[in-house]
Design a protein around this motif. Structure first.
Motif, PDB file in Angstrom:
ATOM      1  N   TRP A   1       0.813  -1.217   0.000  1.00  0.00           N
ATOM      2  CA  TRP A   1       0.000   0.000   0.000  1.00  0.00           C
ATOM      3  C   TRP A   1       0.849   1.271   0.000  1.00  0.00           C
TER       4      TRP A   1
ATOM      5  N   HIS B   1      -6.503  -1.233   2.645  1.00  0.00           N
ATOM      6  CA  HIS B   1      -6.632  -0.392   1.446  1.00  0.00           C
ATOM      7  C   HIS B   1      -6.433  -1.248   0.208  1.00  0.00           C
TER       8      HIS B   1
ATOM      9  N   HIS C   1      -5.707   0.427  -3.083  1.00  0.00           N
ATOM     10  CA  HIS C   1      -4.825   1.138  -4.005  1.00  0.00           C
ATOM     11  C   HIS C   1      -3.673   1.759  -3.234  1.00  0.00           C
TER      12      HIS C   1
ATOM     13  N   PRO D   1      -2.893   6.487  -6.393  1.00  0.00           N
ATOM     14  CA  PRO D   1      -3.081   5.123  -6.910  1.00  0.00           C
ATOM     15  C   PRO D   1      -2.094   4.825  -8.020  1.00  0.00           C
TER      16      PRO D   1
ATOM     17  N   GLU E   1     -10.234   5.128  -3.919  1.00  0.00           N
ATOM     18  CA  GLU E   1     -10.582   3.708  -3.930  1.00  0.00           C
ATOM     19  C   GLU E   1     -12.051   3.476  -3.589  1.00  0.00           C
TER      20      GLU E   1
ATOM     21  N   TYR F   1     -14.108   1.396  -6.489  1.00  0.00           N
ATOM     22  CA  TYR F   1     -14.736   0.116  -6.187  1.00  0.00           C
ATOM     23  C   TYR F   1     -16.262   0.191  -6.134  1.00  0.00           C
TER      24      TYR F   1
END
Length: 330
Positions: free
Chosen positions: A11, A47, A49, A54, A120, A124
């Motif tokens: 991460w 996490h 990303h 990212p 993120e 998602y």
């Protein structure tokens, strides 16, 4: 003072340059090394990303790692800093955590928070609710998990979550349930949730004055609820680059900077390097870092979780911490 350590999972660009097919072996080796050492707990981040921006670099999923570490270690406790309530249905999360508690013979900690990484969330498909909604959802989710762990069932007709007789069997080995760490320093809501439900807090700050202030706010919430604030263990997290002397520290920082220049996108590189600024409290010799941690201890810190950005490549800084810093504070 008690101590935990983070295991690199990608991460924070802390597995870059290691082939993805070899990354689990690296994480497993480091987890087993921690299991054999003086650490009370190991931690990963929840996490998906990389941060601060990212990228296509690997980031391994937290609860999958919890299960894998549960099966490949024998003593050390297992935590996440911190599980995002918005990423999983809380009844499902209670079930997952209870199962990992059995795999680990009762070694799981539940770090939980409202979540903050907007990219993120949206990537998602979770949207990105306002902070107030995320924190209210956190409260509902914690209530559902506690019900499931303590009674084997959970029912809540909430604003954000609705569960109706969700069965959580087997219940965790740890009773009345898995210890809850509420992470975050929001003074009106997050610390009130911590005062209500938490066995541990993590304000995320290694600044002594800020920690002392947050601690006072938490105590005020506990007093208002009629709870003994000493029931809650206060923790903090700290980024550590430790060297035998200043020249050694500088060499380590240079190597980390070189990796950042090669792997961290330019748009996030400056923010990435801010975490290891030479003036940061976890950067220095063992004597310097121990002095800062002693000040935190006097301010009320009971538990420190150390993150070593070079750990996947070089364990000598962690070894210095184990040999010289932990004995000075334990």
């Amino acid at each position: 003072m008690r101590f935990g350590t983070f295991i690199p999972q990608g991460w924070r660009f802390d597995l870059v340059g290691i082939d993805p097919s070899e990354q689990w072996a690296t994480m497993q080796r480091l987890a087993q090394r921690a299991d054999d050492g003086p650490w009370e707990s190991l931690w990963v981040y929840d996490h998906f990303h990389t941060t601060p921006v990212p990228s296509e670099e690997a980031t391994h999923e937290a609860w999958t790692l919890m299960s894998a570490f549960a099966a490949s270690t024998s003593r050390i406790r297992l935590g996440q800093m911190c599980t995002c309530m918005g990423y999983r249905n809380p009844a499902y999360l209670a079930k997952v955590a209870a199962t990992v508690d059995h795999v680990s013979s009762g070694r799981v900690e539940m770090g939980i928070g409202g979540g903050w990484y907007e990219h993120e969330w949206r990537a998602y498909g979770y949207g990105f609710p306002a902070i107030g909604d995320r924190l209210r959802a956190l409260r509902e989710g914690v209530e559902i998990m506690k019900q499931g762990w303590e009674t084997g069932r959970a029912t809540l007709d909430g604003r954000y979550f609705q569960v109706d007789g969700a069965i959580v069997q087997p219940q965790p080995i740890q009773q009345p349930g898995i210890p809850i760490w509420v992470a975050g320093g929001g003074e009106k809501v997050t610390l009130k949730i911590a005062a209500t439900y938490a066995s541990y807090t993590n304000f995320g700050s290694a600044n002594v004055d800020e920690f002392r202030h947050k601690n006072q706010v938490l105590q005020g919430h506990c007093d208002a609820l009629g709870r003994d604030h000493t029931e809650i263990t206060r923790s903090t997290s700290i980024n550590v680059v430790l060297g035998e002397n200043q020249a050694d520290v500088n060499d380590r920082l240079a190597r980390i900077t070189d990796r950042a220049n090669r792997f961290v996108p330019e748009s996030g590189r400056e923010r990435f390097l801010e975490d290891i600024a030479p003036a940061s409290p976890g950067i220095g010799t063992p004597e310097q870092v121990a002095e800062h941690l002693q000040a935190l201890k006097e301010a009320g810190v009971d538990y420190t979780i150390a993150y070593f950005p070079e750990l996947a490549y070089d364990t000598s800084g962690a070894e210095l911490f184990e040999k010289q810093v932990i004995p000075a504070l334990a």
